[in-house]
Design a protein around this motif. Structure first.
Motif: not given
Length: 157
Positions: A15, A44, A46, A85, A97-99, A101
């Motif tokens: 993470k 993960q 973030h 982005q 897997k990119i989040n 926030k």
């Protein structure tokens, strides 16, 4: 790299939080951070970005109706997501897997809180400037993060 709990055996960073706050060094931090995450096979990733002067912008929007305030907030969030982005669009994201926030508040405090809330293994951030003697008199965001370091830290120069 600063490890808060060094161990003899190696462990993977699964993470990872990357600082995506608008700074000159941010595109490089995200690029190097993604490469590191791919090498570590992080599950993960973030990217945390901050809305600059959120309180001021929302206060000026507060003069309008509830719909106008909602629209202003939505626009602010979308602008910050778009910033991250656009950086990501030119980078290899395979296997990640990119989040993204978005937070509103002092970014150092928000980074620490977010890392704690998701139980992050690693925080990746940049060091955008060299410090002078005058800078030593006033605390900086990096010092604030180091004083409450919630997880391991990687600083990209």
């Amino acid at each position: 790299m600063t490890l808060i709990d060094p161990k003899v055996e190696t462990t993977r960073f699964s993470k990872v939080v990357i600082n995506g706050t608008k700074l000159e060094v941010t595109p490089r931090v995200i690029e190097k951070g993604l490469k590191f995450c791919q090498a570590e096979e992080a599950s993960q990733v973030h990217i945390l970005n901050e809305i600059k002067l959120y309180g001021l912008q929302m206060a000026t929007a507060g003069e309008g109706s509830e719909d106008e305030v909602s629209n202003t907030r939505r626009k602010l969030v979308q602008e910050e997501i778009r910033y991250v982005q656009e950086i990501l669009d030119g980078l290899d994201q395979s296997g990640l897997k990119i989040n993204i926030k978005i937070t509103a508040g002092k970014w150092a405090v928000e980074l620490v809180r977010y890392c704690e809330s998701i139980n992050a293994d690693l925080l990746i951030m940049g060091d955008e400037n060299g410090y002078t003697f005058i800078d030593r008199l006033f605390p900086h965001d990096l010092e604030e993060i180091l004083s409450e370091l919630p997880c391991n830290l990687l600083i990209v120069k």
